[in-house]
Motif scaffolding. Structure first.
Motif, PDB file in Angstrom:
ATOM      1  N   ILE A 209       0.842  -1.198   0.000  1.00 63.21           N
ATOM      2  CA  ILE A 209       0.000   0.000   0.000  1.00 63.21           C
ATOM      3  C   ILE A 209       0.878   1.249   0.000  1.00 63.21           C
ATOM      4  N   VAL A 210       1.938   1.233   0.815  1.00 64.13           N
ATOM      5  CA  VAL A 210       2.839   2.383   0.888  1.00 64.13           C
ATOM      6  C   VAL A 210       3.516   2.615  -0.453  1.00 64.13           C
ATOM      7  N   VAL A 211       4.040   1.570  -1.069  1.00 65.57           N
ATOM      8  CA  VAL A 211       4.756   1.704  -2.330  1.00 65.57           C
ATOM      9  C   VAL A 211       3.836   2.201  -3.436  1.00 65.57           C
ATOM     10  N   MET A 212       2.623   1.684  -3.500  1.00 63.84           N
ATOM     11  CA  MET A 212       1.692   2.144  -4.520  1.00 63.84           C
ATOM     12  C   MET A 212       1.356   3.633  -4.322  1.00 63.84           C
ATOM     13  N   THR A 213       1.229   4.049  -3.080  1.00 66.07           N
ATOM     14  CA  THR A 213       0.963   5.458  -2.794  1.00 66.07           C
ATOM     15  C   THR A 213       2.129   6.329  -3.232  1.00 66.07           C
ATOM     16  N   VAL A 214       3.344   5.866  -2.962  1.00 63.96           N
ATOM     17  CA  VAL A 214       4.537   6.620  -3.351  1.00 63.96           C
ATOM     18  C   VAL A 214       4.642   6.718  -4.863  1.00 63.96           C
ATOM     19  N   LEU A 215       4.380   5.621  -5.564  1.00 68.33           N
ATOM     20  CA  LEU A 215       4.438   5.646  -7.025  1.00 68.33           C
ATOM     21  C   LEU A 215       3.411   6.618  -7.596  1.00 68.33           C
ATOM     22  N   ALA A 216       2.244   6.646  -6.987  1.00 71.72           N
ATOM     23  CA  ALA A 216       1.226   7.600  -7.443  1.00 71.72           C
ATOM     24  C   ALA A 216       1.705   9.032  -7.245  1.00 71.72           C
ATOM     25  N   SER A 217       2.346   9.303  -6.103  1.00 73.31           N
ATOM     26  CA  SER A 217       2.854  10.659  -5.852  1.00 73.31           C
ATOM     27  C   SER A 217       3.960  11.020  -6.832  1.00 73.31           C
ATOM     28  N   ILE A 218       4.773  10.049  -7.251  1.00 74.19           N
ATOM     29  CA  ILE A 218       5.852  10.315  -8.217  1.00 74.19           C
ATOM     30  C   ILE A 218       5.264  10.711  -9.564  1.00 74.19           C
ATOM     31  N   PHE A 219       4.287   9.958 -10.031  1.00 74.67           N
ATOM     32  CA  PHE A 219       3.678  10.273 -11.322  1.00 74.67           C
ATOM     33  C   PHE A 219       3.007  11.648 -11.287  1.00 74.67           C
ATOM     34  N   ILE A 220       2.334  11.951 -10.175  1.00 73.74           N
ATOM     35  CA  ILE A 220       1.663  13.247 -10.057  1.00 73.74           C
ATOM     36  C   ILE A 220       2.675  14.376 -10.036  1.00 73.74           C
ATOM     37  N   SER A 221       3.814  14.139  -9.357  1.00 76.53           N
ATOM     38  CA  SER A 221       4.822  15.195  -9.197  1.00 76.53           C
ATOM     39  C   SER A 221       5.405  15.624 -10.529  1.00 76.53           C
ATOM     40  N   PHE A 222       5.585  14.710 -11.467  1.00 75.23           N
ATOM     41  CA  PHE A 222       6.133  15.067 -12.767  1.00 75.23           C
ATOM     42  C   PHE A 222       5.256  16.115 -13.475  1.00 75.23           C
ATOM     43  N   PHE A 223       3.950  16.096 -13.184  1.00 73.49           N
ATOM     44  CA  PHE A 223       3.044  17.014 -13.851  1.00 73.49           C
ATOM     45  C   PHE A 223       2.762  18.281 -13.037  1.00 73.49           C
TER      46      PHE A 223
END
Length: 921
Positions: A209-223
């Motif tokens: 759950i933590v890793v999926m949340t972090v990956l989502a934040s990474i993708f959002i951050s690029f934009f």
């Protein structure tokens, strides 16, 4: 088949577990369909047992700490090419894993269990060790990556960069401090794994759950995050005068254009120059988690269902994620930022601590996954007893192999001394690639063997996918590091040989046997008997054995005589199947095959049941072999009154589980049991066949177009004594092979170039050409009368024939006037008597000769052979005449042959009916 014999073995067992669910000694936690208690203890399904462990193993430090390194060094084009190559290899491997895992029930051990049960213990054990070491090194790799992330965030910069330290840089830096941090983190993983697979599954779900949340934040951050300047980490591995900042530009076309092509430079953490192969080795470690689900096969509810679906879903998810992240990084980050800051994802994130948490969580989860995977492989190896290690089989009450976990933890601790992630990345990648190649090889072998029981429910694979997977793995192994590749393969081959010679015999089934069967069947069909040619003739022997206890010497001798031809040991058991409850021969095959192993001969065994020996031999001559692989020569022991001697007395048959291993001498027969061969016939006991039946066997073989050889006095033959001196001492003459190619029972014959004579010569030549007998010397004896005017011409003719036939032999002319005169004198005396009296008083006649032979003449021939056999030959070849068609004269025929060969030592009486020599090239 017994009524209690199972027609279908439901599962593959590791130690011969019966299908009725009976408990295996010393094994806990095994899965069996008939044992609900064990079923309930193993609750992991597709999501928790396969998808989450596989995703976390593949979303490890690579996705957070090395995606920028790969794009920065290799460029976007090469990065995508690396991902395509890596995922091509692992996809082919995943297809093979899915096929094998859906072909039967899996036990603990994952890839090792699949390979060992498909390819046998040698390949399985060697690859199992490689897979164990791969998991050990991979666990250490993730720990080192985690330490790298921690020291990058909280470590105190080294001397010269102290001004850049913030208030959160509180941890001392350096090699020994990093080793201490790694040891502490590894101990935490050890504690979790020591508790068991289920607490690990629960912990990994939280981490997921933590890793999926972090990956989502990474993708959002690029934009969301705009252009910014990033402060680079400091290290002594590169020049300290280089720039200390780099740019995050956001989505800019010129940034993407600058990152399209490779720009390999020095790695700022190790100081080593990068290349395509080195970068690929680092990147490939992000793809090696595909076995995380199969490693848990012993803890899954339904491995055949969970592994294919979970693994394929995880592979597809990670492939898309890696490619999208590579594109986003190349499109928005300056090349210098990607090359000099492996933790740049945290620097550009909307919530920087989130990435840090993600790195720590994924690295810790991957380390635990590989640690628990290594322990399960070690536990499976110890259960199979391939390398000993009985202590590693110990489990807790819940079934967790705590000793294997302890050993794995200690080995990972040793690998931590390597110090840097990039240092061991190549070794880890090579180990995993070897394992993947072996998985593909196992599936390929099963597919090629066309075994009826290989019918996996997963059908999206072919031999093409397996072959491509093998080739891809082998090519990348050598591209990564040729030296490490050769060393790893040599180590694997060493393990293979050790298991082959020292490991226990298994009952898992050997794929080599299935492949050999498949190929032999095809080649037998291609061996067309219509294309037989005398130029390629070779003896294919059927040796009839009444009791192997008395003829071990003959069996070893015929093995030398076969010249790479077919060699079949035949035996006739007297009886009728109608009068017996079951086939009495099935239980005897093991003893015969073990005797073959003991004598070190290359022979098949063919046993038959018949109402008489004659009918049994007929059956064997009719049915032995297939196609062009059929016996063309029948060998019989001689029919005489000698008392058989037991050459197996004092030998026993070792029993190892399901089969018998070998024959050996022992002083403690009470602990073993004797070979299953009946006792020898006593001096007063009747024989199984009479004289007339014995000669009938010879006549039957000739009618069937088979060559016949009678072997006499081979109970006196000792191969080691005969061949030892000539081979071991240079300059000492080897044994002699004496050949008498003339029909000595036809005194008015001077022929030696008939089919039978040439067949006899060929057999002697075949024996001489064998490796064991190449020091022997062939002596060829040609009988001539002293007054024979063509004696010199005949000798020259014989020498020329031997030269044309490429046979090396010493030709000796034997004057036998004194022997022949005995025959003609007796003939003149008989001519003077009344024809009726002659029939009553004379000895029995040889049926194929108008002359009447006397015992006196035959004994004189026997004496002549003895006198010219100095020094004593190892074996003699004599001409065996054709038996008469008149059954009433069979006794006379056998009597004459007996007198001819009496007291000559090991002798072969040969009658050939097929042409076997040619002078053509």
């Amino acid at each position: 088949m017994s009524e209690k014999t199972p027609l279908l073995h439901y599962r593959l067992t590791t130690s011969g577990e019966p299908p009725d669910g009976s408990k295996r000694a010393g094994v806990r936690g095994g899965v069996h369909p008939g044992r609900p208690k064990d079923r309930a203890a193993q609750k992991l399904g597709v999501l928790f047992g396969v998808v989450i462990p596989t995703l976390l193993s593949m979303f490890s430090v690579v996705v957070f700490l090395r995606i920028g390194f790969v794009v920065g060094q290799a460029g976007l084009y090469h990065s995508i090419a690396m991902l395509l190559v890596a995922y091509f290899i692992i996809t082919m491997t995943v297809l093979s894993v899915c096929a094998i895992s859906t072909n039967g029930a899996l036990d603990a051990g994952g890839a090792y269990y699949m390979i060992s049960r498909a390819l046998g213990p040698e390949f399985g054990g060697s690859i199992g060790i490689m897979f164990f070491l791969a998991n050990i090194c991979s666990s250490a790799l993730y720990i080192l990556g985690l330490v790298e992330a921690i020291t990058s965030t909280f470590g105190v910069p080294e001397e010269g960069a102290a001004a850049a330290a913030g208030h959160h840089h509180v941890l001392p830096s350096g090699y020994w401090w990093s080793l201490l941090y790694g040891t502490a983190l590894l101990f935490l993983c050890f504690i979790v794994c020591l508790v068991g697979a289920h607490i690990y599954a629960k912990a990994t779900f939280v981490i997921f759950i933590v890793v999926m949340t972090v990956l989502a934040s990474i993708f959002i951050s690029f934009f969301i995050v705009g252009p910014t300047v990033v402060t680079l980490p400091h290290t002594s591995a590169v020049n300290t005068t280089s720039m200390s900042t780099a740019n995050y530009t956001g989505f800019r076309l010129h940034t993407l254009e600058g990152n399209l092509f490779p720009a390999y430079t020095v790695d700022y953490t190790t100081g080593a120059m990068m290349s395509f192969a080195r970068v690929f080795a680092v990147m490939f470690n992000g793809c090696t988690g595909i076995m995380a689900g199969s490693n848990m096969s012993g803890d899954l509810k339904n491995p055949g269902y969970s592994i294919p679906r979970g693994t394929l879903a995880a592979v597809l998810t990670t492939f898309i994620t890696y490619n999208v992240l590579s594109l986003l990084a190349a499109w928005s980050c300056d090349r210098y930022l990607l090359q000099r800051d492996y933790s740049f994802l945290g620097d550009i994130n909307i919530l920087p601590p989130m990435v840090t948490v993600g790195i720590y969580s994924s690295a810790l989860s991957a380390a635990m996954s590989n640690l628990i995977g290594a322990s399960r492989v070690l536990y499976a190896l110890s259960k199979d007893d391939l390398f000993g290690g009985a202590l590693a089989r110990k489990t807790s009450q819940s079934g967790n192999p705590w000793v294997s976990v302890l050993v794995s933890w200690l080995l990972v601790q040793m690998v931590l001394f390597a110090g840097k992630l990039n240092t061991i990345a190549g070794i880890v990648a090579i180990f995993f690639l070897l394992v993947y190649a072996a998985v593909n090889l196992a599936c390929l072998a099963l597919e090629w063997a066309s075994a009826p029981n290989f019918r996996p429910s997963f059908r999206f694979f072919t031999w093409h996918t397996c072959t491509l997977g093998i080739l891809g793995c082998l090519i990348m192994i050598f591209l990564i590091n040729a030296i490490y590749a050769f060393a790893s393969i040599a180590f694997m081959l060493l393990l293979l040989m050790l298991i082959h010679y020292l490991g226990p015999i298994s009952n898992w089934g050997y794929i080599s046997q299935a492949l050999i069967f498949h190929q032999v069947r095809k080649y037998l069909l291609m061996l067309d008997v219509r294309k037989d040619h005398v130029k390629f003739w070779r003896p294919q022997v059927l040796l009839m054995v009444a009791n192997p206890r008395s003829c071990t010497g003959l069996m070893t001798f015929i093995n030398d005589l076969k010249k790479s031809g077919l060699y079949v040991l035949g035996h006739v058991k007297l009886g009728l199947l109608d009068e017996l409850p079951s086939d009495p021969l099935q239980s005897r095959y093991d003893s015969w095959l073990c005797l073959v192993d003991h004598l070190k001969i290359k022979a098949f065994v063919n046993l038959t049941l018949a109402d008489s020996v004659r009918h049994g031999v007929q059956n064997l001559l009719f049915i032995s072999g297939f196609g062009g692989m059929r016996p063309n020569t029948l060998v019989l022991g001689f029919y005489d009154d000698c008392t058989p001697q037991d050459h197996l007395q004092g030998h026993i048959l070792l029993s190892t589980g399901h089969s018998f291993d070998t024959v050996c001498s022992t002083k403690d027969p009470g602990a073993q049991r004797s070979p299953f061969f009946p006792s020898l016939r006593g001096a007063e006991d009747p024989k199984d066949l009479q004289e007339e039946e014995y000669v009938s066997v010879i006549a039957d073989a000739v009618k069937m177009g088979k060559n016949v050889t009678l072997a006499r006095y081979f109970d006196q033959f000792n191969r080691d004594r005969v061949l030892g001196t000539g081979r071991k001492i240079r300059g000492v003459a080897g044994p002699f092979i004496d050949v008498w190619p003339m029909n000595l029972l036809q005194p008015d014959s001077h022929g030696y170039v008939g089919i039978c004579s040439l067949f006899l010569l060929q057999l002697a030549c075949v024996l001489h050409d064998s490796r064991a007998w190449n020091q022997a010397r062939v002596r060829l004896f040609l009988c001539m009368e002293a007054g024979y005017s063509l004696q010199e011409k005949e000798e020259a003719k014989l020498q020329g024939m031997l030269r044309d036939l490429r046979i090396s032999a010493q030709v000796q002319m034997v004057a036998w006037d004194e022997v022949v005169v005995l025959h003609w004198q007796r003939q003149r005396e008989r001519a003077e008597q009344n024809e009726e009296d002659e029939r009553e008083d004379c000895n029995q006649t040889y049926p194929n000769n108008a002359s009447q032979l006397t015992d006196e003449y035959i004994c004189a021939v026997n004496d002549m052979i003895c006198r010219h056999g100095v020094p004593q030959p190892a074996v003699r070849f004599l001409y065996l005449p054709h038996p008469t068609a008149d059954r009433s004269r069979y006794r006379a025929y056998l009597h004459q042959v007996d007198l001819l060969s009496r007291n000559l030592g090991p002798t072969l009486l040969v009658h050939g009916v097929t042409p076997v020599v040619t002078t053509d090239i």
